[in-house]
Write a protein that holds these residues in place. Structure first.
Motif, short mmCIF file in Angstrom:
data_model
loop_
_atom_site.label_atom_id
_atom_site.label_comp_id
_atom_site.label_asym_id
_atom_site.label_seq_id
_atom_site.Cartn_x
_atom_site.Cartn_y
_atom_site.Cartn_z
N ASN A 21 1.11 -1.05 0.15
CA ASN A 21 0.52 0.56 0.31
C ASN A 21 0.82 0.86 0.38
O ASN A 21 1.69 1.56 0.40
N THR A 22 0.65 2.34 -1.24
CA THR A 22 1.07 3.33 -0.79
C THR A 22 0.47 4.54 -1.04
O THR A 22 -0.61 4.26 -0.85
N GLU A 23 1.11 5.84 -0.30
CA GLU A 23 0.08 6.98 -0.26
C GLU A 23 0.06 7.29 -2.03
O GLU A 23 0.72 8.15 -2.15
N GLY A 24 -1.21 7.85 -1.75
CA GLY A 24 -1.29 8.01 -3.37
C GLY A 24 -0.91 9.57 -3.53
O GLY A 24 -0.08 10.05 -4.24
N CYS A 25 -1.09 10.89 -2.88
CA CYS A 25 -0.55 11.94 -2.84
C CYS A 25 -0.49 12.47 -1.65
O CYS A 25 -1.53 13.56 -1.50
N LEU A 26 0.41 11.50 -0.46
CA LEU A 26 0.06 12.04 0.68
C LEU A 26 0.80 13.93 0.98
O LEU A 26 1.60 13.59 -0.06
N PRO A 27 0.14 14.57 1.72
CA PRO A 27 0.63 16.21 1.00
C PRO A 27 1.38 16.48 2.58
O PRO A 27 1.17 15.49 3.64
N VAL A 28 2.50 17.16 2.35
CA VAL A 28 3.23 17.65 3.06
C VAL A 28 3.85 19.12 3.05
O VAL A 28 3.80 19.93 2.32
N ILE A 29 3.02 19.91 4.26
CA ILE A 29 3.07 21.21 4.26
C ILE A 29 4.61 21.61 4.86
O ILE A 29 4.47 21.35 6.83
N VAL A 30 5.44 23.05 4.77
CA VAL A 30 6.76 22.81 5.44
C VAL A 30 6.32 24.63 5.91
O VAL A 30 5.73 25.26 4.77
N GLY A 31 6.02 24.80 7.27
CA GLY A 31 5.85 26.29 6.90
C GLY A 31 5.67 27.03 9.23
O GLY A 31 6.57 26.40 9.64
N VAL A 32 5.06 27.48 8.76
CA VAL A 32 4.98 28.34 10.19
C VAL A 32 3.85 27.38 10.95
O VAL A 32 2.62 28.44 10.04
N GLY A 83 -12.39 17.51 5.13
CA GLY A 83 -12.41 16.35 6.52
C GLY A 83 -11.39 15.70 6.23
O GLY A 83 -11.57 14.21 5.31
N VAL A 84 -9.84 15.85 5.45
CA VAL A 84 -9.36 15.00 4.56
C VAL A 84 -7.95 14.07 5.29
O VAL A 84 -7.39 15.55 6.32
N SER A 85 -7.44 13.33 5.64
CA SER A 85 -6.22 13.41 6.29
C SER A 85 -5.67 11.97 5.77
O SER A 85 -6.34 10.90 4.94
N PRO A 86 -4.62 11.59 6.14
CA PRO A 86 -3.27 12.26 6.96
C PRO A 86 -2.74 13.38 6.56
O PRO A 86 -2.78 13.25 4.84
N VAL A 87 -1.93 13.99 6.72
CA VAL A 87 -1.08 15.24 6.57
C VAL A 87 0.22 15.06 6.96
O VAL A 87 -0.34 15.13 8.96
N ILE A 88 0.84 15.19 6.68
CA ILE A 88 2.64 16.16 7.58
C ILE A 88 2.26 17.37 7.51
O ILE A 88 2.51 17.56 6.67
N PHE A 89 2.66 17.43 8.44
CA PHE A 89 3.22 18.95 8.71
C PHE A 89 4.44 19.09 9.34
O PHE A 89 5.21 18.34 10.31
N VAL A 90 5.91 20.08 8.98
CA VAL A 90 7.07 20.04 9.42
C VAL A 90 6.74 21.86 9.90
O VAL A 90 6.69 22.93 9.25
N GLY A 212 4.19 12.71 -1.44
CA GLY A 212 2.92 12.74 -2.82
C GLY A 212 2.90 14.29 -3.28
O GLY A 212 3.33 14.67 -4.55
N MET A 213 2.87 15.60 -2.39
CA MET A 213 3.09 16.54 -2.82
C MET A 213 3.09 17.31 -1.66
O MET A 213 3.53 17.02 -0.54
N ILE A 214 3.86 18.48 -2.47
CA ILE A 214 4.91 20.04 -0.94
C ILE A 214 4.05 20.68 -0.99
O ILE A 214 4.78 21.58 -2.63
N GLY A 215 3.88 20.75 -0.62
CA GLY A 215 3.98 22.97 -0.19
C GLY A 215 4.27 23.54 0.60
O GLY A 215 4.49 23.14 2.25
N ALA A 216 4.21 24.91 1.00
CA ALA A 216 5.08 25.66 1.66
C ALA A 216 4.06 27.29 1.35
O ALA A 216 4.46 28.05 1.65
N PRO A 217 2.92 26.99 2.20
CA PRO A 217 1.96 28.97 1.69
C PRO A 217 2.59 30.12 2.49
O PRO A 217 2.91 29.86 3.47
#
Length: 480
Positions: A21-32, A83-90, A212-217
């Motif tokens: 099993n893999t994560e289709g588009c697991l989001p990662v948020i790097v921010g404050v 209402g969606v998860s999981p999410v990785i935060f840094v 799967g996706m990387i964001g830095a809003p």
């Protein structure tokens, strides 16, 4: 060999391997994050996988000040709106560095309380009455309200309960001191620990999941940040690929016709980037469209068995408008939105049943028209399938290089491809070991080359219908 009389059985490993099993588009948020509000604060520059709103708030705090706290915006968008998860935060905000001192000031006590509308670091708080320093939990309590303000309440058993003024000093969080260098990060010279976007390379080894996706809003509209995001997305842990979701500047590009020029000047042209413009609104809140895109895609992937074969374009976005960073409303018609799409920019429009994301192309378009690069959903599928292949067959690395080992990979993968075709996820897919690709020089060096074809569907971006007035049939009907 000992003497045996009767029947006995044994087992061997299954030749055909089931896919992991893999994560289709697991989001990662790097921010404050408003980390001073966290009850179980995450460590600085450490990835945390969150499955619930409560988990995220406990680790990172929450304050509806999205202009300063991009992680709070993402927590609201992913958990509350979608209402969606999981999410990785840094979190990159360092309480020991990104702060400022507030000098002692006399404040009026109202109903035995004082409220400070600032991001106070509680462990730096000093409360005095005249010349006496008050003791926390004995003379007063300090707690944050729902808005993140600090409430100092005098304890009824204290001799200071009836004081009319208090002199208060403290340090407060200053998110404006977080720089693009903090987001970009790198390796700490003293500790050797990863910082900022460099942390992405540690996620798989630390958490066992793949971004799967990387964001830095709030920071991704910076050209250098966007470039580093694309670089990280192209090679995660030296194994995997993702897509970085970028915000187009709404300060430099205030009109839709300005965005393409900004995109080119910022050199945002990678197949591992998606550019979103402008910002979005929900009630009084302003949201980065990159965050909305990531949440929409995460939900869409979840609804399709964690396989990202559908495009998020023309899918409902949980917003009620679009705007610039200063709050100025943006009006986009279909032709304006299509102009953006034609230049590799995703936007949002309000047509046929509410607000929808609009656009299929990654940032490499229109320069690069290769379907696996330009269409986001196809790029996401290639990333997903490569991730699946690596994780499924990693244990085959360093096995004896024999035909039966190679054939077991080929057979397993073809069975998996046939399953994806049957379920309507891809149009075709095959895997083969070709002699022409495997010369003796490679074989004796321990290298096997496997050739794979993989055809996910492209989005049907244009439906062209030709109408004709049939005069002959009309005449026949009139004479019938």
């Amino acid at each position: 060999m000992s003497y045996y009389h009767g029947i006995k059985t044994s087992e061997q490993a299954t030749t055909i391997k089931p896919a992991v099993n893999t994560e289709g588009c697991l989001p990662v948020i790097v921010g404050v994050a408003p980390i001073h509000l966290a009850t179980d604060p995450a460590e600085l520059n450490t990835p945390v996988l969150c499955y619930t709103y409560a988990e995220a708030v406990a680790a990172f705090g929450y304050k509806p000040n999205f202009g300063d706290y991009g992680i709070a915006e993402a927590i609201y968008t992913f958990f509350s709106l979608y209402g969606v998860s999981p999410v990785i935060f840094v979190n990159v905000l360092d309480k020991s560095k990104h702060k400022m001192a507030v000098s002692a000031a006399q404040l009026v006590v109202t109903d035995h309380t004082v409220t400070i509308k600032a991001d106070v670091l509680k462990d730096t708080l000093v409360v005095k009455s005249s010349e006496a320093t008050l003791a926390v939990d004995t003379d007063y309590t300090a707690s944050f309200d729902d808005d993140g303000s600090l409430v100092i309440a005098l304890v009824s058993s204290s001799s200071h309960y009836s004081d009319e003024t208090l002199t208060v000093s403290y340090d407060k969080i200053d998110p404006s001191k977080v720089t693009t260098e903090d987001i970009i990060g790198g390796i700490d010279a003293e500790t050797g620990k990863e910082k900022g976007l460099e942390v992405i390379n540690t996620i798989f080894t630390k958490l066992g999941v793949v971004p799967g996706m990387i964001g830095a809003p709030g920071y991704s509209d910076n050209a250098e940040v966007a470039a580093v995001m694309a670089s990280k997305a192209a090679s995660i842990s030296g194994l995997f690929k993702a897509v970085s979701i970028i915000d187009g500047s709404t300060t430099v590009a205030k009109k839709y016709t300005d965005v393409y020029e900004w995109k080119n000047k910022a050199n945002i042209t990678s197949k591992y980037q998606v550019v979103c413009w402008p910002m979005a609104t929900m009630g009084t809140k302003k949201l980065h469209l990159s965050t909305v895109f990531m949440a929409t895609q995460a939900l869409l992937t979840y609804e399709n068995d964690d396989i990202p074969y559908k495009s998020p374009s023309n899918k409902t976005a949980q917003i009620d408008g679009i705007c610039l960073s200063d709050g100025t409303a943006v009006e986009l018609g279909l032709s304006s939105a299509n102009y953006l799409n034609g230049n590799g920019i995703v936007t949002a429009i309000n047509l046929f049943g509410g607000w929808k994301l609009w656009g299929n192309n990654t940032a490499c378009y229109p320069t690069n028209t290769d379907p696996k690069d330009r269409f986001f959903c196809v790029r996401a599928m290639f990333n997903w399938d490569q991730q699946t292949f690596i994780r499924t067959y990693w244990t085959d690395v360093d096995q004896p290089m024999m035909k039966r080992y190679i054939q077991s990979i080929i057979d397993s993968e073809n069975i998996r491809m046939n399953g994806l075709v049957s379920s309507g996820v891809i149009l075709a897919g095959s895997c083969e070991y070709r002699e022409a690709d495997n010369p003796a020089t490679s074989i004796v060096d321990g290298i096997s080359h496997i050739h794979k074809t993989f055809i996910p569907p492209v989005p049907n971006r244009e439906i062209d219908v030709v109408y004709e007035f049939d005069s002959e049939q009309y005449a026949a009907l009139m004479t019938a």
